[in-house]
Scaffold this motif. Structure first.
Motif, PDB file in Angstrom:
ATOM      1  N   ASP A   3       3.238  39.179  -7.283  1.00 22.43           N
ATOM      2  CA  ASP A   3       2.970  40.574  -7.631  1.00 22.43           C
ATOM      3  C   ASP A   3       3.581  41.519  -6.610  1.00 22.43           C
ATOM      4  O   ASP A   3       4.088  42.590  -6.958  1.00 22.43           O
ATOM      5  CB  ASP A   3       1.463  40.806  -7.716  1.00 22.43           C
ATOM      6  CG  ASP A   3       0.839  40.121  -8.935  1.00 22.43           C
ATOM      7  OD1 ASP A   3       1.602  39.723  -9.833  1.00 22.43           O
ATOM      8  OD2 ASP A   3      -0.393  39.980  -8.972  1.00 22.43           O
ATOM      9  N   ALA A   4       3.543  41.117  -5.322  1.00 23.92           N
ATOM     10  CA  ALA A   4       4.114  41.964  -4.270  1.00 23.92           C
ATOM     11  C   ALA A   4       5.624  42.100  -4.456  1.00 23.92           C
ATOM     12  O   ALA A   4       6.187  43.194  -4.308  1.00 23.92           O
ATOM     13  CB  ALA A   4       3.796  41.376  -2.902  1.00 23.92           C
ATOM     14  N   SER A   5       6.295  40.986  -4.781  1.00 23.54           N
ATOM     15  CA  SER A   5       7.744  41.031  -4.994  1.00 23.54           C
ATOM     16  C   SER A   5       8.088  41.881  -6.202  1.00 23.54           C
ATOM     17  O   SER A   5       9.073  42.634  -6.197  1.00 23.54           O
ATOM     18  CB  SER A   5       8.292  39.614  -5.169  1.00 23.54           C
ATOM     19  OG  SER A   5       8.107  38.851  -3.993  1.00 23.54           O
ATOM     20  N   LEU A   6       7.288  41.754  -7.278  1.00 25.13           N
ATOM     21  CA  LEU A   6       7.515  42.584  -8.466  1.00 25.13           C
ATOM     22  C   LEU A   6       7.341  44.061  -8.121  1.00 25.13           C
ATOM     23  O   LEU A   6       8.106  44.916  -8.582  1.00 25.13           O
ATOM     24  CB  LEU A   6       6.545  42.182  -9.580  1.00 25.13           C
ATOM     25  CG  LEU A   6       6.828  40.854 -10.275  1.00 25.13           C
ATOM     26  CD1 LEU A   6       5.685  40.494 -11.217  1.00 25.13           C
ATOM     27  CD2 LEU A   6       8.142  40.932 -11.054  1.00 25.13           C
ATOM     28  N   HIS A  10      10.178  46.975  -8.372  1.00 22.15           N
ATOM     29  CA  HIS A  10       9.960  48.192  -9.151  1.00 22.15           C
ATOM     30  C   HIS A  10      10.241  49.432  -8.320  1.00 22.15           C
ATOM     31  O   HIS A  10      10.885  50.386  -8.783  1.00 22.15           O
ATOM     32  CB  HIS A  10       8.524  48.225  -9.680  1.00 22.15           C
ATOM     33  CG  HIS A  10       8.251  49.355 -10.610  1.00 22.15           C
ATOM     34  ND1 HIS A  10       7.487  50.445 -10.249  1.00 22.15           N
ATOM     35  CD2 HIS A  10       8.661  49.596 -11.891  1.00 22.15           C
ATOM     36  CE1 HIS A  10       7.421  51.289 -11.258  1.00 22.15           C
ATOM     37  NE2 HIS A  10       8.122  50.810 -12.263  1.00 22.15           N
ATOM     38  N   ARG A  11       9.794  49.428  -7.067  1.00 24.63           N
ATOM     39  CA  ARG A  11      10.059  50.575  -6.194  1.00 24.63           C
ATOM     40  C   ARG A  11      11.556  50.710  -5.908  1.00 24.63           C
ATOM     41  O   ARG A  11      12.085  51.825  -5.857  1.00 24.63           O
ATOM     42  CB  ARG A  11       9.270  50.418  -4.886  1.00 24.63           C
ATOM     43  CG  ARG A  11       7.793  50.755  -5.027  1.00 24.63           C
ATOM     44  CD  ARG A  11       7.087  50.778  -3.685  1.00 24.63           C
ATOM     45  NE  ARG A  11       6.993  49.452  -3.109  1.00 24.63           N
ATOM     46  CZ  ARG A  11       6.003  48.592  -3.376  1.00 24.63           C
ATOM     47  NH1 ARG A  11       5.050  48.930  -4.200  1.00 24.63           N
ATOM     48  NH2 ARG A  11       5.980  47.406  -2.791  1.00 24.63           N
ATOM     49  N   ALA A  12      12.258  49.576  -5.733  1.00 22.12           N
ATOM     50  CA  ALA A  12      13.706  49.636  -5.511  1.00 22.12           C
ATOM     51  C   ALA A  12      14.420  50.206  -6.724  1.00 22.12           C
ATOM     52  O   ALA A  12      15.380  50.972  -6.589  1.00 22.12           O
ATOM     53  CB  ALA A  12      14.242  48.240  -5.186  1.00 22.12           C
ATOM     54  N   TRP A  13      13.945  49.842  -7.909  1.00 24.28           N
ATOM     55  CA  TRP A  13      14.518  50.380  -9.159  1.00 24.28           C
ATOM     56  C   TRP A  13      14.316  51.897  -9.231  1.00 24.28           C
ATOM     57  O   TRP A  13      15.253  52.640  -9.545  1.00 24.28           O
ATOM     58  CB  TRP A  13      13.853  49.678 -10.337  1.00 24.28           C
ATOM     59  CG  TRP A  13      14.224  50.214 -11.685  1.00 24.28           C
ATOM     60  CD1 TRP A  13      15.457  50.207 -12.286  1.00 24.28           C
ATOM     61  CD2 TRP A  13      13.346  50.850 -12.620  1.00 24.28           C
ATOM     62  NE1 TRP A  13      15.401  50.782 -13.534  1.00 24.28           N
ATOM     63  CE2 TRP A  13      14.111  51.180 -13.763  1.00 24.28           C
ATOM     64  CE3 TRP A  13      11.986  51.139 -12.621  1.00 24.28           C
ATOM     65  CZ2 TRP A  13      13.565  51.812 -14.877  1.00 24.28           C
ATOM     66  CZ3 TRP A  13      11.429  51.758 -13.735  1.00 24.28           C
ATOM     67  CH2 TRP A  13      12.214  52.083 -14.847  1.00 24.28           C
ATOM     68  N   LEU A  14      13.115  52.359  -8.905  1.00 29.60           N
ATOM     69  CA  LEU A  14      12.840  53.793  -8.937  1.00 29.60           C
ATOM     70  C   LEU A  14      13.687  54.526  -7.894  1.00 29.60           C
ATOM     71  O   LEU A  14      14.201  55.630  -8.156  1.00 29.60           O
ATOM     72  CB  LEU A  14      11.354  54.049  -8.687  1.00 29.60           C
ATOM     73  CG  LEU A  14      10.392  53.574  -9.783  1.00 29.60           C
ATOM     74  CD1 LEU A  14       8.950  53.819  -9.354  1.00 29.60           C
ATOM     75  CD2 LEU A  14      10.681  54.287 -11.102  1.00 29.60           C
TER      76      LEU A  14
END
Length: 221
Positions: A3-6, A10-14
């Motif tokens: 979950d932490a990696s996901l 997600h933050r890198a995508w944003l």
């Protein structure tokens, strides 16, 4: 993936989207780049190609991703319009859920070209109502056979998802499926052939067979 990696992904995508849309000029370039790619993919899915006729009329199609595999199976009676919209995403949720830039392959089977190989009674059934029931039946059978993730759940009104029960489906496609065994067998043969074709190392992103084609978006330049 944890979950932490996901969450990190997600933050890198944003963050990346924030850079790409950080000003009016950058947003303009981003919009043009994305539509240019989607438009080109739509062309490759539909226009005449070496060894293949233009894709028009009824088809079944699928989107395969590098990690998740075959993730969506659909059908349409107007492929010349629907396949062009597939990557644009204006009326198709797949292009909005997963950017077409990362799709591994798109499979297209022009099933009306296979009707000469099926019994006359089955062919007559497939041609009823301009092929609407046949297209839905083939879509249903392919979904049962392959279990694509994005077809396996439906959105709910409370923002959640619920699983689809294909085995007990009373949909129009499910009701019609039993009447087209030979046609589905031929479609399945073509589908498996297109699914297993190895992407060219360079150059042409389209490979064709007499009743279909496969397009590799990663090869679009």
């Amino acid at each position: 993936m944890s979950d932490a990696s996901l969450g990190d992904a997600h933050r890198a995508w944003l963050d990346a989207l924030g850079i790409l849309t950080g000003s009016a000029a950058e947003l303009t370039v981003w919009q043009e780049q994305r539509y240019r790619f989607a438009h080109r993919l739509g062309e490759l899915l539909t226009v005449p190609h070496v060894g293949g006729a233009p894709v028009i009329g009824p088809v079944v199609y699928g989107v395969q991703l590098p990690g998740a595999g075959l993730s969506y199976v659909g059908q349409t009676l107007a492929s010349e319009r629907r396949l062009r919209d597939l990557a644009v995403g204006e009326s198709h949720h797949v292009g909005n859920t997963v950017p077409p830039e990362i799709w591994e392959r798109v499979i297209v089977v022009q099933w009306p070209q296979l009707l000469g190989d099926v019994p006359e009674a089955e062919r007559a059934l497939a041609e009823q109502d301009h092929g609407k029931d046949a297209g839905l039946a083939l879509e249903y059978q392919l979904q049962r056979q392959t279990r694509p993730l994005l077809n396996g759940r439906r959105r709910t009104h409370n923002g959640e998802w619920r699983l689809r029960n294909l085995e007990d489906s009373r949909s129009r496609g499910a009701r019609a499926a039993g009447g087209l065994p030979t046609l589905f067998g031929r479609v399945w043969e073509i589908w498996q052939e297109l699914s297993s074709m190895v992407a060219p190392q360079h150059g042409d992103p389209v490979l064709t067979v007499p009743a279909g084609r496969v397009v590799f978006p990663s090869l679009i330049v």
